[in-house]
Design a protein around this motif. Structure first.
Motif, PDB file in Angstrom:
ATOM      1  N   VAL A 143      48.185  28.903  33.949  1.00  0.00           N
ATOM      2  CA  VAL A 143      48.130  30.363  33.825  1.00  0.00           C
ATOM      3  C   VAL A 143      48.769  30.810  32.513  1.00  0.00           C
ATOM      4  O   VAL A 143      48.241  31.664  31.793  1.00  0.00           O
ATOM      5  N   GLU A 144      49.908  30.228  32.209  1.00  0.00           N
ATOM      6  CA  GLU A 144      50.626  30.569  30.974  1.00  0.00           C
ATOM      7  C   GLU A 144      49.709  30.395  29.750  1.00  0.00           C
ATOM      8  O   GLU A 144      49.632  31.258  28.873  1.00  0.00           O
ATOM      9  N   TYR A 179      48.721  43.214  42.798  1.00  0.00           N
ATOM     10  CA  TYR A 179      49.756  43.040  43.814  1.00  0.00           C
ATOM     11  C   TYR A 179      49.175  42.075  44.854  1.00  0.00           C
ATOM     12  O   TYR A 179      47.978  41.842  44.901  1.00  0.00           O
ATOM     13  N   ARG A 180      50.069  41.515  45.691  1.00  0.00           N
ATOM     14  CA  ARG A 180      49.625  40.481  46.631  1.00  0.00           C
ATOM     15  C   ARG A 180      48.973  39.333  45.861  1.00  0.00           C
ATOM     16  O   ARG A 180      47.799  39.013  46.038  1.00  0.00           O
ATOM     17  N   SER A 181      49.741  38.727  44.966  1.00  0.00           N
ATOM     18  CA  SER A 181      49.241  37.578  44.211  1.00  0.00           C
ATOM     19  C   SER A 181      50.404  36.659  43.887  1.00  0.00           C
ATOM     20  O   SER A 181      51.564  37.072  43.943  1.00  0.00           O
ATOM     21  N   TYR A 182      50.083  35.408  43.576  1.00  0.00           N
ATOM     22  CA  TYR A 182      51.084  34.477  43.045  1.00  0.00           C
ATOM     23  C   TYR A 182      50.417  33.650  41.956  1.00  0.00           C
ATOM     24  O   TYR A 182      49.358  33.054  42.172  1.00  0.00           O
ATOM     25  N   LEU A 198      53.257  38.015  36.039  1.00  0.00           N
ATOM     26  CA  LEU A 198      51.923  38.325  36.559  1.00  0.00           C
ATOM     27  C   LEU A 198      51.912  38.370  38.079  1.00  0.00           C
ATOM     28  O   LEU A 198      51.115  39.088  38.683  1.00  0.00           O
ATOM     29  N   THR A 199      52.784  37.595  38.694  1.00  0.00           N
ATOM     30  CA  THR A 199      52.838  37.483  40.148  1.00  0.00           C
ATOM     31  C   THR A 199      53.090  38.848  40.792  1.00  0.00           C
ATOM     32  O   THR A 199      53.885  39.646  40.289  1.00  0.00           O
ATOM     33  N   GLY A 200      52.406  39.089  41.920  1.00  0.00           N
ATOM     34  CA  GLY A 200      52.535  40.382  42.584  1.00  0.00           C
ATOM     35  C   GLY A 200      53.296  40.356  43.882  1.00  0.00           C
ATOM     36  O   GLY A 200      53.155  41.265  44.690  1.00  0.00           O
ATOM     37  N   ASP A 201      54.099  39.319  44.131  1.00  0.00           N
ATOM     38  CA  ASP A 201      54.891  39.293  45.357  1.00  0.00           C
ATOM     39  C   ASP A 201      56.384  39.278  45.021  1.00  0.00           C
ATOM     40  O   ASP A 201      56.755  39.240  43.834  1.00  0.00           O
ATOM     41  N   PRO A 202      57.266  39.344  46.013  1.00  0.00           N
ATOM     42  CA  PRO A 202      58.700  39.517  45.737  1.00  0.00           C
ATOM     43  C   PRO A 202      59.352  38.395  44.935  1.00  0.00           C
ATOM     44  O   PRO A 202      60.469  38.583  44.434  1.00  0.00           O
ATOM     45  N   VAL A 246      52.567  43.171  31.346  1.00  0.00           N
ATOM     46  CA  VAL A 246      51.810  42.999  32.586  1.00  0.00           C
ATOM     47  C   VAL A 246      51.716  44.338  33.317  1.00  0.00           C
ATOM     48  O   VAL A 246      52.704  45.062  33.435  1.00  0.00           O
ATOM     49  N   VAL A 247      50.538  44.658  33.807  1.00  0.00           N
ATOM     50  CA  VAL A 247      50.307  45.845  34.617  1.00  0.00           C
ATOM     51  C   VAL A 247      49.696  45.395  35.934  1.00  0.00           C
ATOM     52  O   VAL A 247      48.713  44.641  35.942  1.00  0.00           O
TER      53      VAL A 247
END
Length: 456
Positions: A127-128, A147-150, A160-164, A176-177
């Motif tokens: 990904v990087e 959101y809701r992504s890893y 980029l990840t959308g989780d906690p 990142v948006v």
């Protein structure tokens, strides 16, 4: 009760020694070191692994959803051994037979013209580098992700990840948006049908781009089917709609197939399920079932051409490591020869999908069943009508007790689950047999009574 594996003799003293050494010296990921209790593992084969007390577990997690061809596949083990005897390592600047052949086999299966392969050590680095390629290709800085992504734990990937897991490392300045992807069961768009969810999610994405400035957006990255975040299969037309938006604004479309790729959804790549070709595709995990660390980026002809005479400013000492590439060749060939991808599709359609839907009818704690291939999730709820999650978002400690009790019940029944937040994922090896799948579903069915106790 937990079943006992017939072949390895129990050796509690050896297990205690392994655990003591672990506790003394190993620093574990994503963990408060003083609060964890790692289970010492003695061995594994196929769909099972076992501990030093002789307890055997059916692996419904595929470890981290990566042992797609199961544990200790003899053809892959032999390939690693053979390559070790021939050439263990070689710098990435050389041409070496196994690296070239692994790249060819991967490119043969990727959609469209994704025919150049940049090898990494794993998914986060893939990904990087994909993001770096997109930024250099477009000359733009921003990347949009859901959101809701890893997407991994390296610097760009964790932003980029959308989780906690992002929160403690979020620099708020990484370009990142985040936006909302489609998820009808918990729709942020008040949609009532899949078509509405698709249309409104695409409109939301396009509006986000408009307000961020299309000329500043380098890439949109999506997990083709989000994995850890809940296995939300995108509605028909969504990925094609994202592809069209990217084309219109000159945005690079990146699909993250680190978890969804190499048979997991019942196709070589999940993109095949939706008839979409991205500009960049990241992979890891299933490419060689994690036997040796390996990941990569499959690159379109247009983006590859950007670096024909301009050096690509990125690389890794172990890019295309011979042992990893040899294991990938053996994995891909075994998957083709043994119809492992087809098995994943058939088991999902005929056994797991129907079995989970039947389980949902019996249990008040199961709010929704979703998935495909050997990539499924049960959304566990306190109440089917209100859809209130069984535990709060990102729960821990006492607040997470209902899920902890459910997971413990699975393990007592000889099933190793993949649990995240208020969900349990059913993600066994792509090689799982019908009998093994039914065994796991029976154990899951029994364990869910622990979750049912917390419903109203």
């Amino acid at each position: 009760m937990t079943t006992t594996h017939p072949s390895p003799a129990a050796d509690p003293a050896a297990g205690a020694a392994v655990k003591a050494a672990d506790r003394a010296h190993v620093f574990h990921s994503w963990s408060a070191q003083g609060l964890i209790d790692p289970l010492p593992i003695a061995g594994a084969e196929g769909s099972y692994f076992w501990d030093y007390d002789g307890n055997r577990y059916l692996d419904f997690s595929s470890q981290l959803v990566n042992t797609n061809i199961g544990h200790q596949h003899p053809k892959v083990v032999a390939a690693i051994q053979e390559q070790a005897g021939k050439l263990c390592t070689l710098a990435p600047g050389f041409a070496v037979d196994v690296r070239s052949e692994a790249a060819r086999l991967i490119a043969e299966r990727t959609p469209g013209d994704l025919d150049k392969i940049f090898f990494t050590n794993g998914g986060a680095e893939a990904v990087e580098n994909a993001v770096r390629m997109a930024r250099l290709h477009t000359g733009r800085a921003k990347v949009l992700s859901a959101y809701r992504s890893y997407h991994g734990a390296t610097a760009a990937a964790i932003n980029l990840t959308g989780d906690p897991r992002r929160w403690p490392s979020d620099t708020a300045s990484a370009g990142v948006v985040h936006f909302w992807g489609p998820f009808l069961y918990r729709s942020p768009f008040h949609a009532e049908t899949e078509q509405q969810e698709c249309e409104r999610a695409l409109a939301h994405l396009e509006q986000t781009i408009a307000f961020e400035g299309p000329q500043s957006v380098a890439a949109i990255i999506l997990e083709t089917v989000p994995g850890t975040a809940g296995i939300m299969v995108p509605p028909a037309g969504y990925l094609a709609g994202v592809r069209e938006i990217c084309d219109r604004y000159g945005i690079v479309f990146i699909l993250d197939e680190v978890m969804a790729g190499f048979g997991r959804t019942g196709a070589w790549f999940a993109a095949d399920q939706f008839g979409v070709t991205p500009d960049l595709l990241t992979f890891a995990k299933g490419v060689n079932s994690g036997y040796v660390p390996l990941g990569g980026v499959a690159i379109s002809a247009e983006i590859a051409a950007t670096f024909d005479t301009r050096p690509y400013p990125g690389g890794l000492t172990y890019s295309g490591h011979p042992l990893a590439c040899a294991s990938a060749i053996a994995t891909i060939n075994a998957m083709a020869e043994e119809r492992i991808v087809e098995n994943a599709a058939e088991i999902g359609e005929k056994v797991i999908g129907p079995g989970l839907r039947a389980i949902a009818e019996r249990h008040p704690s199961v709010g929704e069943v979703r998935g495909l291939g050997v990539f499924w999730a049960l959304d566990l709820v306190k109440n089917k009508e209100t859809r209130e999650p069984l535990v709060p978002y990102n729960a821990s400690g006492a607040a997470n007790a209902p899920m902890a009790e459910f997971a413990a019940a699975c393990k007592r029944g000889g099933l190793w689950p993949f649990v995240n937040m208020n969900r349990t994922h059913v993600v066994p090896a792509c090689t799982i047999t019908e009998a093994e799948a039914k065994e796991g579903l029976t154990a899951l069915d029994e364990a869910l009574t622990a979750a049912d106790a917390h419903t109203h």
